[in-house]
Design an enzyme around this catalytic site. Structure first.
Site, PDB file in Angstrom:
ATOM      1  N   GLN A 147       5.310  -1.392  14.380  1.00  0.00           N
ATOM      2  CA  GLN A 147       6.027  -2.139  13.356  1.00  0.00           C
ATOM      3  C   GLN A 147       5.453  -1.833  11.980  1.00  0.00           C
ATOM      4  O   GLN A 147       4.965  -2.703  11.269  1.00  0.00           O
ATOM      5  CB  GLN A 147       5.962  -3.638  13.664  1.00  0.00           C
ATOM      6  CG  GLN A 147       6.685  -4.000  14.946  1.00  0.00           C
ATOM      7  CD  GLN A 147       6.630  -5.483  15.230  1.00  0.00           C
ATOM      8  OE1 GLN A 147       6.096  -6.259  14.447  1.00  0.00           O
ATOM      9  NE2 GLN A 147       7.169  -5.877  16.361  1.00  0.00           N
TER      10      GLN A 147
ATOM     11  N   CYS B 228      -5.134  -0.838   4.370  1.00  0.00           N
ATOM     12  CA  CYS B 228      -4.706  -1.919   3.484  1.00  0.00           C
ATOM     13  C   CYS B 228      -5.429  -3.227   3.786  1.00  0.00           C
ATOM     14  O   CYS B 228      -5.868  -3.924   2.870  1.00  0.00           O
ATOM     15  CB  CYS B 228      -3.189  -2.110   3.586  1.00  0.00           C
ATOM     16  SG  CYS B 228      -2.254  -0.689   2.978  1.00  0.00           S
TER      17      CYS B 228
ATOM     18  N   LEU C 128       6.327   0.217   8.281  1.00  0.00           N
ATOM     19  CA  LEU C 128       7.488   0.629   7.504  1.00  0.00           C
ATOM     20  C   LEU C 128       7.084   1.543   6.361  1.00  0.00           C
ATOM     21  O   LEU C 128       5.937   1.522   5.901  1.00  0.00           O
ATOM     22  CB  LEU C 128       8.191  -0.607   6.928  1.00  0.00           C
ATOM     23  CG  LEU C 128       8.623  -1.675   7.927  1.00  0.00           C
ATOM     24  CD1 LEU C 128       9.178  -2.877   7.173  1.00  0.00           C
ATOM     25  CD2 LEU C 128       9.653  -1.125   8.896  1.00  0.00           C
TER      26      LEU C 128
ATOM     27  N   ASP D 142       0.760   8.756   5.478  1.00  0.00           N
ATOM     28  CA  ASP D 142      -0.334   9.431   6.193  1.00  0.00           C
ATOM     29  C   ASP D 142      -0.085   9.594   7.681  1.00  0.00           C
ATOM     30  O   ASP D 142      -0.981   9.989   8.436  1.00  0.00           O
ATOM     31  CB  ASP D 142      -1.645   8.664   5.994  1.00  0.00           C
ATOM     32  CG  ASP D 142      -1.616   7.299   6.658  1.00  0.00           C
ATOM     33  OD1 ASP D 142      -0.511   6.810   6.983  1.00  0.00           O
ATOM     34  OD2 ASP D 142      -2.690   6.719   6.866  1.00  0.00           O
ATOM     35  N   LYS D 143       1.172   9.306   8.137  1.00  0.00           N
ATOM     36  CA  LYS D 143       1.483   9.410   9.568  1.00  0.00           C
ATOM     37  C   LYS D 143       0.506   8.580  10.404  1.00  0.00           C
ATOM     38  O   LYS D 143       0.186   8.925  11.527  1.00  0.00           O
ATOM     39  CB  LYS D 143       1.438  10.873  10.021  1.00  0.00           C
ATOM     40  CG  LYS D 143       2.397  11.798   9.294  1.00  0.00           C
ATOM     41  CD  LYS D 143       3.831  11.472   9.602  1.00  0.00           C
ATOM     42  CE  LYS D 143       4.777  12.466   8.931  1.00  0.00           C
ATOM     43  NZ  LYS D 143       6.185  12.139   9.162  1.00  0.00           N
TER      44      LYS D 143
ATOM     45  N   GLY E 122       0.827  -1.203   0.000  1.00  0.00           N
ATOM     46  CA  GLY E 122       0.000   0.000   0.000  1.00  0.00           C
ATOM     47  C   GLY E 122       0.860   1.251   0.000  1.00  0.00           C
ATOM     48  O   GLY E 122       1.600   1.503   0.954  1.00  0.00           O
TER      49      GLY E 122
ATOM     50  N   LEU F  37       5.698  -8.741   7.191  1.00  0.00           N
ATOM     51  CA  LEU F  37       7.070  -9.214   7.313  1.00  0.00           C
ATOM     52  C   LEU F  37       7.336  -9.651   8.763  1.00  0.00           C
ATOM     53  O   LEU F  37       6.768  -9.089   9.701  1.00  0.00           O
ATOM     54  CB  LEU F  37       8.044  -8.102   6.914  1.00  0.00           C
ATOM     55  CG  LEU F  37       7.954  -7.615   5.463  1.00  0.00           C
ATOM     56  CD1 LEU F  37       8.953  -6.499   5.213  1.00  0.00           C
ATOM     57  CD2 LEU F  37       8.176  -8.756   4.484  1.00  0.00           C
TER      58      LEU F  37
END
Length: 338
Positions: A258, A232, A260, A224-225, A220, A246
């Site tokens: 978590q 997604c 990324l 957007d912070k 995705g 992941l």
């Protein structure tokens, strides 16, 4: 190929050389009908930037070239002190001692494909669009330098993102091995092939232990912070797609959530192939020190040990400054999670 547009927009001069005259002229001009004063100011700032951007970029290139030469001189001086390559690497880490990256002569097929889903254009601000364009540019650079071929498609390439590329990243049309497609993700997936797609999302317990041949992994593409939760995974469920994340927590501890950056997910997948399917090595090679718990502290400790060892040599580089510069660069590079 690393884009510097976000750095330029953040650090560029507020106005051209004839600032006083330009500002006075702007103050005299009435705000056009149907436009707010803030919109008018933003438009004038953009015009002033367009007038001076070529000169400003030349200055940036010259500074970058000078900094690169200084770095080479520093490393040469350190080697003259008798330090081995391993000692240099241990002291400076790969973030400080940037090794020359050469394009591979050929790429080994990975038999896996990747998609950036850019259908969230309307949920992002102009600055976030800039960030996303930089992440796509960074992902393309990772693709070119990877020893394995990881095909990448950019879908729902429309709206403000297209405008950004057309205006400031015009060379994207010449990029090889990456497809920019205005069609949506939905147009590519049917009932017959949906089992061949996996949508990456941090909001699932399903862990991707290995990247499978013949599968297409969807990332995705949104900055957007974390304002918009579960975007997604909700989209994947609506489309009946498998989801996965992941195995971050299995190998490293991260500061904060978590999640990324879009480019980091793709880069980690590239490194997974190059690191003989070792997730831990892939994470540590890609993620900046501030994202990994304890990594920044370890890096600072190595720096301090190195400075203590070389203290008294007047030609030693200022590693404290180098580290601070890397921290600042990381903050700009990974402008948001996605």
């Amino acid at each position: 190929m690393k884009s510097n547009e976000s750095l330029e927009e953040k650090k560029r001069p507020a106005s051209p050389v004839n600032e006083d005259e330009s500002v006075k002229k702007f103050k005299r001009e009435p705000v056009p009908d149907g436009m707010s004063r803030n919109q008018w100011k933003k438009l004038q700032r953009q015009k002033r930037w367009d007038e001076q951007k070529d000169e400003y970029r030349k200055i940036k290139r010259d500074k970058k070239k000078a900094a690169k030469q200084r770095r080479k001189d520093h490393i040469t001086q350190l080697k003259e002190q008798g330090l081995t390559e391993q000692e240099l690497d241990d002291a400076l880490h790969y973030h400080q001692l940037k090794k020359e990256r050469k394009l591979p002569e050929s790429q080994t097929p990975s038999d896996a494909k990747f998609i950036f889903d850019c259908s969230f254009d309307d949920l992002m601000s102009d600055k976030e669009i800039v960030s996303l364009s930089n992440q796509i540019t960074r992902a393309y650079s990772a693709k070119r330098h990877c020893k394995y071929d990881l095909p990448l498609d950019i879908v729902s390439f429309q709206g403000k993102l297209v405008e950004r590329f057309e205006k400031l990243v015009g060379q994207y049309k010449l990029w090889k091995g990456i497809n920019f497609n205005e069609e949506s993700l939905e147009s590519l997936i049917t009932d017959e092939n949906k089992d061949k797609f996996i949508y990456f999302t941090a909001d699932t317990d399903e862990v991707i232990e290995e990247l499978e041949p013949g599968m297409t992994y969807i990332i995705g593409a949104i900055v957007d912070k974390n304002r918009h939760k579960n975007l997604c995974i909700n989209k994947a469920k609506e489309m009946g797609l498998r989801v996965g994340r992941l195995p971050i927590d299995k190998y490293i501890q991260m500061n904060g959530r978590q999640v990324l950056a879009t480019s980091h997910v793709y880069e980690i997948c590239c490194k997974w192939y190059e690191c003989a399917h070792d997730w831990e090595k892939a994470f540590n090679e890609v993620l900046p020190p501030r994202k990994v718990k304890g990594k920044l502290e370890e890096l600072k400790k190595k720096r301090d040990e190195f400075e203590a060892k070389t203290r008294g040599n007047t030609h030693s580089p200022n590693l404290s400054s180098d580290l601070h510069g890397q921290e600042e660069e990381d903050e700009v590079s990974e402008v948001s999670e996605s």
